[in-house]
Design an enzyme around this catalytic site. Sequence first.
Site, PDB file in Angstrom:
ATOM      1  N   CYS A  27       0.828  -1.188   0.000  1.00  0.00           N
ATOM      2  CA  CYS A  27       0.000   0.000   0.000  1.00  0.00           C
ATOM      3  C   CYS A  27       0.870   1.248   0.000  1.00  0.00           C
ATOM      4  O   CYS A  27       2.097   1.179  -0.044  1.00  0.00           O
ATOM      5  CB  CYS A  27      -0.903   0.006   1.246  1.00  0.00           C
ATOM      6  SG  CYS A  27      -1.871  -1.513   1.447  1.00  0.00           S
ATOM      7  N   SER A  78      10.953 -12.452  -5.251  1.00  0.00           N
ATOM      8  CA  SER A  78      12.181 -12.037  -5.923  1.00  0.00           C
ATOM      9  C   SER A  78      13.399 -12.622  -5.222  1.00  0.00           C
ATOM     10  O   SER A  78      13.388 -12.874  -4.017  1.00  0.00           O
ATOM     11  CB  SER A  78      12.266 -10.501  -5.913  1.00  0.00           C
ATOM     12  OG  SER A  78      13.554 -10.048  -6.250  1.00  0.00           O
ATOM     13  N   GLY A  96       2.572  -3.052   3.828  1.00  0.00           N
ATOM     14  CA  GLY A  96       3.510  -4.161   3.991  1.00  0.00           C
ATOM     15  C   GLY A  96       2.828  -5.494   4.188  1.00  0.00           C
ATOM     16  O   GLY A  96       1.615  -5.641   4.005  1.00  0.00           O
TER      17      GLY A  96
END
Length: 619
Positions: free
Chosen positions: A2, A382, A82
């Site tokens: 966010c 990632s 988060g």
Amino acid sequence: MCGITGWVAFERDLTAEPGHRAVLDAMTATQRYRGPDAGGVLLEPHAALGHRRLAVIDLEGGTQPMTVEQDGRLIAALSYSGEVYNHRELRAELEAAGHRFRTRSDTEVVLHAYLEWGEDLARRLNGMFAFAVWDARREELLLVRDRMGVKPLHYQPTPDGVVFGSEVKALLAHPAVRPVVGLDGLRELLGYTRTPGLTPYRDIREVRPGHLVRVRRSGVSEHRYWALEAREHTDGLEATVATVRALLDDIVHRQLEADVPLCSLLSGGLDSSAVTALAARTLGAAGAGPVRSFSVDFAGPGGGLPADTVRETADGPFARLLARHVGADHSVVELDAAELSDVARRSTVLRARDLPGGVGDMDVSLLLLFQGVRRHSTVALSGESADELFGGYRWFHDPVSIAAEDFPWATGLTRIAGAGSCPREQLLDTELLRKLDLDEYRRDRYRDAIAEVPHLAAADPTERRMREISYLNLTRFVCILLDRKDRMSMANGLEVRVPFCDHRLVQYVFNTPWAMKNFDGREKSLLRAAVRDVLPAAVADRMKSPYPVTTDPHYPARLRSELARLAAERTSPALGLLDRRRLADALAPDTDPQSVRLGADLALDLDTWLTEYQVTLEL
């Protein structure tokens, strides 16, 4: 993920004076790309909170700013960005303490954790996060940022409080904040130093990783709740490999939780392949189907991400090999040079960063990759940060870089742009460069960083120095890459999770002796040993290859055309920072466009930044 923003003003009533709601709405609107799914604001007498939501967990719940009231009076309000990966355990602990929950969201867990533990909640959270809690009982604001700085959080103190936001653009939408940049700001921008807490903007700071900021009537104070520590490593090699693997299994398992489509970013390198393979194994065991994976490639001349002097092997074949090995549903996002040099795309990158990056197509290609990924997924895993943690970069193994009293990446980054490239500051005015003295500034910041390093008393000189190199990478260089990944992904409303930034893994590996990290004489020996069983041999044994750049000759040629346009516009604000003779040489017909690639990137970015942000330079 966010976007958050807001401010505190202790000497005025924000609900009584006109115009404050419009300011709050404007600040919140700047974060709409970070949170495309919903928005909300809260205006209290002395506090304003804004929020834009990217819904990932509990899509129906989790609306923000989230509040807790008692007898009709506000107790506390939270604006949160988060993911907290241990929210289930914390929820159970809080429920046992008497807390009751209305949603399944981790946001509500964070809010109740604050009510139960106050600012000590930060130490209990496992995740990536940046949030603001307004405690109406104490009239106090708390800003908290995750340990590694995965999620951004900026603030500027004011005479009667503070203005804050995920990104600088949110602060700049407040009338009390102006984009002023001095010499030190330019030094920070151009020096590859990335000093924690600082931004190039004179009055705007970032909440440092592992820190919280407390805002009271008495003033603004910053406190550290986590840092890398020196601990004796007592495990042998076999136990160390097993611990790293056990941590990675747990981390990836936790980070696969989402109520929206999730994927993995796969380059075919060791780091992204490890994450993808572990995710595939976890999903397979749960009967959740194949992992979705994405990689990037370039079309046209020089396409196919060919090997070069910096990248010894091309990515594509290894990404496809790993995808087949784990049964991934793999897709390639293909880009072309015209997209990479497009003025509008470059402007989007700059607005996402709020700063000129000066790394050109590496940012644009990442932005476009994430744009392609977002069409199918909302969350991506990632392999970022493994090189900093396990020693993957060449400078970890180069005696000259190791011995240098400087940040080891300072000169190596120019090489990433390809053969024949010159430093990005090559077109800057000679007198300006003299005043900036980037080498001295970088040495000063280097000495400050080295003074922070925690050491073991009995460490030998090699271990001591490699601990310093690791610390520099984990507290400085990784922040450059995390900033880049956050801004390019969130510009597309894509949440990127970073398993290798889990603080448990970081603290453990940081204290693992270099002799173990490099036990077989190769880069990332420890990581390779921990995940070899889930990878094809060719992928496990592949050498480190940096993030790709296009080798299409049309790209630097287009940059030079844009540079010529800039030079012809006498009102261009960047011209005051450039050396006219060097600029003329760069535009000469016999000059290889590749040689001025980085310089042209920076000059064009500076011009756009100064124009669009109306920056005041105080040099």
